[in-house]
Motif scaffolding. Structure first.
Motif, mmCIF file in Angstrom:
data_model
loop_
_atom_site.group_PDB
_atom_site.id
_atom_site.type_symbol
_atom_site.label_atom_id
_atom_site.label_comp_id
_atom_site.label_asym_id
_atom_site.label_seq_id
_atom_site.Cartn_x
_atom_site.Cartn_y
_atom_site.Cartn_z
ATOM 1 N N ASN A 1 0.816 -1.221 0.000
ATOM 2 C CA ASN A 1 0.000 0.000 0.000
ATOM 3 C C ASN A 1 0.849 1.272 0.000
ATOM 4 O O ASN A 1 0.331 2.355 0.258
ATOM 5 N N ASP B 1 2.736 4.245 -1.630
ATOM 6 C CA ASP B 1 2.788 5.033 -2.854
ATOM 7 C C ASP B 1 4.076 5.851 -2.801
ATOM 8 O O ASP B 1 4.126 6.917 -2.193
ATOM 9 N N GLU C 1 5.610 7.505 -5.002
ATOM 10 C CA GLU C 1 5.602 8.775 -5.730
ATOM 11 C C GLU C 1 4.890 9.874 -4.958
ATOM 12 O O GLU C 1 5.088 11.053 -5.230
ATOM 13 N N ASN C 2 4.026 9.480 -4.020
ATOM 14 C CA ASN C 2 3.292 10.451 -3.201
ATOM 15 C C ASN C 2 3.364 10.034 -1.735
ATOM 16 O O ASN C 2 2.386 9.579 -1.160
ATOM 17 N N ASN D 1 3.569 4.090 5.229
ATOM 18 C CA ASN D 1 2.710 4.199 4.043
ATOM 19 C C ASN D 1 1.551 5.170 4.281
ATOM 20 O O ASN D 1 1.396 5.726 5.378
ATOM 21 N N GLN D 2 0.725 5.361 3.269
ATOM 22 C CA GLN D 2 -0.367 6.323 3.335
ATOM 23 C C GLN D 2 -1.455 5.916 4.318
ATOM 24 O O GLN D 2 -2.263 6.739 4.733
#
Length: 167
Positions: A43, A45, A47-48, A104-105
């Motif tokens: 999970n 990301d 890139e973000n 993670n996000q």
């Protein structure tokens, strides 16, 4: 739990231990602790990344719960999603992070690296010298002391010019 298959003896390296718990892996040896969670990584990301204002407190709480922040430190953003924990020695920040945590996000810890250099001892104090004096020390002993360095051109697009080492 697994250990390395390298024989440990007076001439052999110390053991490495690896523990698995589903998608989570914990690896440790005398120099470091590495933790990863493959489910959390799925999970992530890259890139973000999660903003530091959110990832920092999550990483700090994770380490605090496990007793890993038992030294004075500053917490910094890596600039690309990781949270750095740098040791303070006599109020000064050590230039390399002692612990690196990725979050993670979803607020889950994906990866942790802990450089377990715990026996820091003060061996003395050295005066600060000027940049000119430091540069002269480099020039005086670059080859004799095997000090590696490089001189790069200004951001002009020019290519570096190779320099021959003295014989």
């Amino acid at each position: 739990t697994y250990t390395s298959d390298v024989a440990v003896g007076e001439d052999g390296p110390p053991p490495t231990y690896i523990a698995f718990d589903g998608a989570r892996t914990l690896r440790f040896d005398p120099w470091s602790i590495n933790y990863s969670d493959e489910a959390a990584a799925a999970n992530m990301d890259y890139e973000n990344p999660l903003p530091f204002e959110q990832s920092g407190p999550i990483a700090e709480a994770f380490l605090t719960q496990r007793g890993q922040l038992n030294f004075p430190y500053v917490m910094e953003s890596s600039g690309y999603g990781d949270v750095f924990f740098k040791r303070l020695v006599d109020g000064r920040v050590v230039n390399e992070p002692e612990i690196v945590v990725s979050v993670n996000q979803d607020g889950q810890v994906v990866y942790l690296y802990d450089n377990v250099t715990t026996d820091w001892q003060n061996v003395g104090s050295y005066p600060t010298i000027t940049a000119e004096a430091a540069w002269q020390r480099v020039l005086d002993g670059v080859f004799a002391n095997n000090i590696q360095y490089g001189i790069l051109p200004a951001e002009t697009g020019e290519q570096p010019i190779p320099v021959e080492e003295p014989a």
